[in-house]
Design an enzyme around this catalytic site. Structure first.
Site, PDB file in Angstrom:
ATOM      1  N   ASP A 174       0.865  -1.169   0.000  1.00 32.52           N
ATOM      2  CA  ASP A 174       0.000   0.000   0.000  1.00 32.52           C
ATOM      3  C   ASP A 174       0.914   1.236   0.000  1.00 32.52           C
ATOM      4  OD1 ASP A 174      -2.173   1.676  -0.030  1.00 32.52           O
ATOM      5  OD2 ASP A 174      -3.199   0.739   1.643  1.00 32.52           O
TER       6      ASP A 174
HETATM    7  C1  BGC Z   1      -5.089   3.248   0.128  1.00 35.73           C
HETATM    8  C2  BGC Z   1      -5.255   2.186  -0.921  1.00 35.73           C
HETATM    9  C3  BGC Z   1      -5.110   2.775  -2.303  1.00 35.73           C
HETATM   10  C4  BGC Z   1      -3.766   3.482  -2.394  1.00 35.73           C
HETATM   11  C5  BGC Z   1      -3.482   4.067  -3.761  1.00 35.73           C
HETATM   12  C6  BGC Z   1      -3.846   4.087  -0.097  1.00 35.73           C
HETATM   13  O1  BGC Z   1      -3.838   5.189   0.744  1.00 35.73           O
HETATM   14  O2  BGC Z   1      -5.041   2.629   1.389  1.00 35.73           O
HETATM   15  O3  BGC Z   1      -6.516   1.567  -0.787  1.00 35.73           O
HETATM   16  O4  BGC Z   1      -5.248   1.793  -3.286  1.00 35.73           O
HETATM   17  O5  BGC Z   1      -3.731   4.510  -1.433  1.00 35.73           O
HETATM   18  O6  BGC Z   1      -4.258   5.152  -4.032  1.00 35.73           O
END
Ligand code: BGC
Length: 709
Positions: free
Chosen positions: A261
């Protein structure tokens, strides 16, 4: 014999896979680490990112918006980079690209995996028309705490429903683009519902509750998994060899790739399990996180670790191969641009309206106040969300635009065109002023019915949007009470991303309709239900508590040694509130009624290899055609580990005409009645199993069968 075995092995290795080996052999270390590097753009790739692309130092980019921006970047890869390895273009296409469908929690209320597959397919097709080839969805985190804002992005509290929805969405997206099951794992277990918080999840609960939807996504062929931000009992998910190694690769045989993530690799330092960037990178890579989103740690630190012999090259190579194989599987080497044609807008909107209608849960309908007769007289439409175009898009709506949204007021106006519709906003979502109440009360006074459209702003759920109170924000509750005091019958239409706790409304308002964030067709779909063009059929995918203090409250709990007994103080309960929910999991009303009778199992004794079929007669006992979600739950009566009182194991949507009866079959494979035994391995134990079939998780007919060894 040996020769023929060798020949078989050779034939089983696709030619293209061998090419990837030779491609890997030609890659410099920088190029390898480049494949593991994923960065976010800001709409379009920056000049520095273009440079990285040219040098083969990026495996993918995300948040590049529009094919006019993705195509030139891919052209640089194909024409200017040494090895011409195409980029992945990622985006959070959660519930629609431009055409926004209901939030996943809303869609899960449909108990209709085909609907989820249809919206995911449409979203994927639309995204592919804009150059996207990889989405960060489906979010398959089980959530039992409605304070956690991200409950909106998943399918609720149940592993079986969650698994069906996860697989359906993977199938849908992957008809055109790659999907990502996230957030692996346990992210929904955040303590106190506070986003990014630590979790304390036992291995048993992990395997029984949180992991099944990921396993379902893997079995459905999901291309990637995203490692979560949280720790599980002190071990962060983005540096957790048990999760991404033992479970995912060895037990499940996952062949795709794992992406971290956003900066979750760097955050291993904040977690306190790494003292430097290099240590964080080493831990994540060795745990099996293949691609580094936004930390740039793999790109910056792994080379030195290799030189110092602190990490074997094999870990780098295997991560690179996971990504190259995925790119090959997607067809990127053959067709790097992969821009597809989106379905026509009318088709997308038709899907959006149909699925939105299926996602609306009728929570209360006293004296059949609903459906409304569109000719019955003046309708007052009141509330901060009644004519709001932004909020129905929900917390994460990619390229969705407020201008595309049909509001509830618009939907009602176009359906009830013969009658007067008066509108008053009353207050804003979080207003503290009651100045607008006078106009709202006046509107209600002149109407036959008042429709109050209340709830949350889109950004009050989703990421980093945990709430400590689950009531109506601002002065909305007072607005509701002021309007109800006029004596005009009130229909409460809720727009929100999580279970809300509304004791006064539940006790005093005759009709309550939970619409979640329904997307662009919100107003039309709501009007379809309010006026009875669509008979509501959705059921809650998550428990609605009575009071905040009951959280976490979920249906598939254990009995305890002292199950609640109102006549016995020393049992598991509260002294100030019942233990039961306000609205249980699986609950939802219809404009008709259904009767259940004559439950029969095809056998009284079964073996573990058998499938038990439950047959029940469902009758439409009301006067309208309607669809019922028939639900089957199972309880293992006695087991070596305290069993859960009910577990959903099958469901079916059945549409019946008034007076019509049908024998409905629901099947359960006995081997699916496993739990995690004392030795931490899945086991199905012989003994008595009780089967419940009914309209929700608390009612239903019962039958038993014996599992014989
Ligand atoms: C979120 C994810 C997301 C990623 C990319 C993160 O802050 O937890 O769910 O896919 O950002 O945008």
């Amino acid at each position: 014999m040996l020769r023929s075995l060798l020949l078989t092995l050779l034939l089983a290795t696709p030619a293209a896979a061998q090419n990837l080996d030779s491609l890997l052999a030609r890659m410099t270390l920088e190029e390898k680490l480049g494949q593991l590097n994923l960065l976010s753009a800001n709409g379009r790739a920056s000049p520095e990112q273009m440079q990285l692309v040219r040098a083969g130092k990026l495996g993918g980019l995300f948040n590049v918006i529009g094919a006019e921006n993705t195509t030139p970047v891919q052209r640089i890869v194909v024409t200017e980079s040494r090895l011409k390895i195409p980029l992945l273009f990622g985006l959070d296409v959660i519930h629609g690209y431009r055409t926004i469908f209901p939030i996943p929690l809303g869609e899960a209320s449909s108990f209709d995996p085909d609907a989820a597959e249809a919206t995911a397919r449409a979203a994927g097709q639309e995204a592919a028309a804009f150059g996207i080839n990889w989405t960060y969805a489906p979010m398959v985190d089980i959530a039992r705490d409605p304070r956690w804002g991200r409950i909106a992005e998943g399918s609720g509290e149940d592993p079986f429903l969650g698994s069906m929805m996860a697989a359906a969405r993977v199938r849908g997206f992957q008809q055109t683009i790659f999907a990502t099951a996230k957030h692996f794992a346990g992210y929904g277990g955040a303590e106190a519902g506070r986003d990014y918080n630590e979790t304390e999840i036992s291995e048993r609960t992990m395997r029984e509750i949180y992991l099944p939807p990921f396993k379902a996504a893997v079995d459905a062929g999901v291309a990637s998994l995203m490692s979560a931000f949280n720790d599980i009992a002190g071990v962060p998910a983005s540096g957790n060899a048990w999760l991404t190694g033992t479970v995912l690769r060895h037990e499940w045989g996952f062949k795709g790739f794992v992406v971290s993530d956003w900066t979750s690799i760097a955050e291993l330092i904040q977690h306190g399990v790494a003292g430097s960037q290099a240590e964080a990178g080493r831990r994540a890579l060795m745990a099996g996180v293949d691609m580094d989103m936004q930390s740039s740690i793999y790109a910056d630190s792994i080379a030195a670790l290799l030189r110092a012999n602190r990490i074997p090259m094999a870990f780098v190579d295997s991560a690179v191969m996971h990504i190259l194989r995925a790119k090959q599987r997607l067809g990127l080497f053959r067709d790097p641009y992969r821009v597809r044609t989106a379905p026509p807008n009318a088709e997308l909107r038709a899907i959006a309206r149909r699925v939105a209608g299926e996602s609306i849960v009728l929570l209360k309908n006293e004296r059949s106040l609903l459906p409304l007769d569109p000719r019955a007289g003046t309708i007052a439409v009141i509330g901060p969300l009644a004519d709001n175009k932004e909020e129905p898009l929900g917390p994460w709506h990619t390229q969705g635009q407020a201008a595309d949204v049909v509001t509830v007021l618009q939907g009602i106006r176009s359906r009830a065109s013969g009658v007067q519709v008066v509108y008053a906003q009353g207050a804003g979502v979080e207003d503290t002023s009651t100045a607008g109440f006078t106009a709202a009360v006046a509107a209600a006074r002149q109407a036959k019915v008042a429709i109050l459209v209340l709830g949350e702003r889109g950004d009050m759920s989703g990421e980093a949007a945990s709430r400590s109170a689950l009531d109506l924000p601002g002065v909305q509750e007072q607005l509701l009470e002021a309007v109800a005091a006029t004596g005009t019958p009130v229909v409460l239409v809720l727009i929100n991303g999580r279970p809300l706790i509304l004791p006064w409304a539940s006790d005093h308002v005759p009709a309550i309709v939970e619409t979640w964030f329904l997307g662009v067709e919100a107003g039309n779909a709501t009007a379809d239900v309010l006026f009875g063009d669509v008979n509501p059929s959705a059921k809650l995918p998550v428990t609605f508590p009575r009071v905040l203090g009951q959280i976490p409250l979920y249906y598939n709990h254990r009995n305890t040694g002292r199950p609640p007994d109102v006549n016995n103080k020393y049992t598991s309960k509260y002294i100030d509130v019942p233990v039961t929910p306000r609205y249980p999991f699986g609950f939802g009303l219809s404009y008709t009624t259904f009767g259940y009778s004559n439950l029969k199992l095809n056998t009284a004794r079964a073996r573990v290899s058998d499938t038990v079929t439950a047959t029940i007669t469902v009758t439409n006992t009301g006067s309208r055609e309607g669809t019922e979600v028939v639900q089957l739950y199972v309880r293992d009566e006695v087991a070596s580990v305290a069993p859960r009182l009910r577990e959903l194991k099958a469901f079916r949507r059945v549409t019946l005409k008034p007076g019509e009866s049908r024998a409905v079959d629901l099947r359960v494979a006995v081997r699916d009645l496993w739990f995690i035994g004392l030795d931490m391995k899945p086991v199905v134990e012989p003994g008595t199993f009780r089967v419940f079939v009914g309209p929700n998780s608390v009612e239903g007919q019962e039958a038993v069968f014996e599992l014989v060894p």
